[in-house]
Design a protein around this motif. Structure first.
Motif, PDB file in Angstrom:
ATOM      1  N   SER A 190       0.937   1.368  -5.372  1.00 44.58           N
ATOM      2  CA  SER A 190       2.082   2.167  -4.916  1.00 44.58           C
ATOM      3  C   SER A 190       3.279   1.866  -5.811  1.00 44.58           C
ATOM      4  O   SER A 190       3.647   0.708  -5.993  1.00 44.58           O
ATOM      5  CB  SER A 190       2.416   1.837  -3.455  1.00 44.58           C
TER       6      SER A 190
ATOM      7  N   ASN B 290      -2.595  -2.466  -3.036  1.00 43.05           N
ATOM      8  CA  ASN B 290      -3.263  -2.706  -1.759  1.00 43.05           C
ATOM      9  C   ASN B 290      -4.509  -3.548  -1.981  1.00 43.05           C
ATOM     10  O   ASN B 290      -5.400  -3.151  -2.743  1.00 43.05           O
ATOM     11  CB  ASN B 290      -3.640  -1.368  -1.103  1.00 43.05           C
TER      12      ASN B 290
ATOM     13  N   GLN C 110      -5.417   0.580  -4.312  1.00 46.06           N
ATOM     14  CA  GLN C 110      -4.449   1.625  -4.664  1.00 46.06           C
ATOM     15  C   GLN C 110      -3.095   1.002  -4.978  1.00 46.06           C
ATOM     16  O   GLN C 110      -2.626   0.124  -4.262  1.00 46.06           O
ATOM     17  CB  GLN C 110      -4.312   2.621  -3.514  1.00 46.06           C
TER      18      GLN C 110
ATOM     19  N   GLY D  99       7.640   2.456   0.730  1.00 45.67           N
ATOM     20  CA  GLY D  99       7.606   3.304   1.909  1.00 45.67           C
ATOM     21  C   GLY D  99       8.827   3.197   2.787  1.00 45.67           C
ATOM     22  O   GLY D  99       9.034   4.032   3.667  1.00 45.67           O
TER      23      GLY D  99
END
Length: 299
Positions: free
Chosen positions: A248, A241, A246, A252
């Motif tokens: 990932s 991000n 952050q 998602g």
């Protein structure tokens, strides 16, 4: 009365003159822009642009050509691994078009790096990279002109399909020769040939069910973990991000995945694979002709 036709002619020339001059000036500007883009493309398949070049050649009319722009952040201090991977595929796509026999001035490939054109990112309200946008020859980009990187991946073949859908320009992707595959195949054949030569009188190992079962198990684990999907789609390893920093490792959406997600799944599935392998070895021990004591010590 004779002066009336002359007066009408003068009025028509007065009205049409500026319009004709404006059209001619527009054509001259367009010709200069196309010539400039063709010159840059002859030197580099992907044109690097800053804010001034982007506004003049991509945003400002007139324009009768499409421009595919990759917005990225390739500087080392940005630590964008995905940007580097996407850039490699983008370069392959642009080179395939540049050296194609169908090459025309209908479409150009460009790049805006954040450190060279941060004002462009601000102008477009863009806060992530890499991002691919098609700027069509007429009008403004629509929703479909922004490439869905998280869903489709950044493989050159996937980008080529998207380009064909948005511009009607079909690009046949030609990748540089990769000798790793043939070398590994040659090494494997050499190993097999060596084993056959050294054990020509005893080829029972080729009929070893346990060995073939283990190889099949490894293949099944690799396929079910999503390795083939990664090979076809070319997704990023993970996503960082740009605002929070952050990282990932799990996508998602149920329509896509990261490479790291595949490795996580493979790690969990390896446990099941170990149990399966254990069952195979226990069956081998139970049906073996060895002495009971040797079977216990071996298995």
């Amino acid at each position: 009365m004779a002066a009336l036709p002359v007066l009408v002619l003068v009025l028509l020339l007065a009205c049409g003159g500026p319009r004709a001059a404006g059209q001619k000036r527009k054509e001259m500007v367009l010709s200069e822009k196309v010539s400039q883009l063709m010159e840059w493309t002859s030197k580099r398949s992907v044109i690097r642009m800053n804010g001034d070049k982007f506004r003049r050649l991509v945003k400002a009319p007139p324009r009768n050509y499409s421009v595919i722009v990759m917005f990225t952040a390739l500087q080392p201090h940005r630590q964008c691994v995905v940007c580097k991977q996407a850039d490699e595929e983008y370069q392959i796509l642009a080179n395939s078009w540049r050296y194609s026999s169908a090459f025309t001035n209908k479409i150009f490939f460009a790049m805006v790096d954040f450190d060279e054109g941060s004002d462009v990112f601000q102008m477009l309200n863009m806060n992530s990279a890499p991002t691919f946008i098609n700027f069509p020859a007429k009008g403004k980009p629509k929703r479909g002109d922004t490439y869905e990187l998280q869903v489709r991946g950044f493989a050159a073949e996937q980008l080529a399909r998207w380009v064909a859908d948005r511009t009607d320009v079909n690009i046949r992707v030609i990748r540089p020769p990769n000798y790793a595959g043939p070398l590994m195949l040659g090494l494997l054949l050499a190993v097999i040939g060596g084993l056959v030569y050294l054990r020509g009188s005893n080829l029972d190992f080729l009929y070893n069910k346990t060995g073939w079962a283990f190889a099949a198990l490894c293949f099944v684990l690799a396929m079910t973990s999503g390795q083939m999907w990664n090979h076809i789609r070319g997704p990023p390893y993970a996503h960082k991000n740009p605002h929070t920093g952050q990282v990932s490792y799990i996508h998602g959406s149920s329509q896509a995945q990261f490479v790291a997600e595949t490795h996580i799944v493979l790690l969990f599935m390896s446990t099941d694979g170990g149990v399966t392998l254990g069952m195979v070895l226990l069956h081998e021990a139970a049906t073996s002709d060895m002495d009971v004591g040797k079977r216990k010590s071996k298995y």
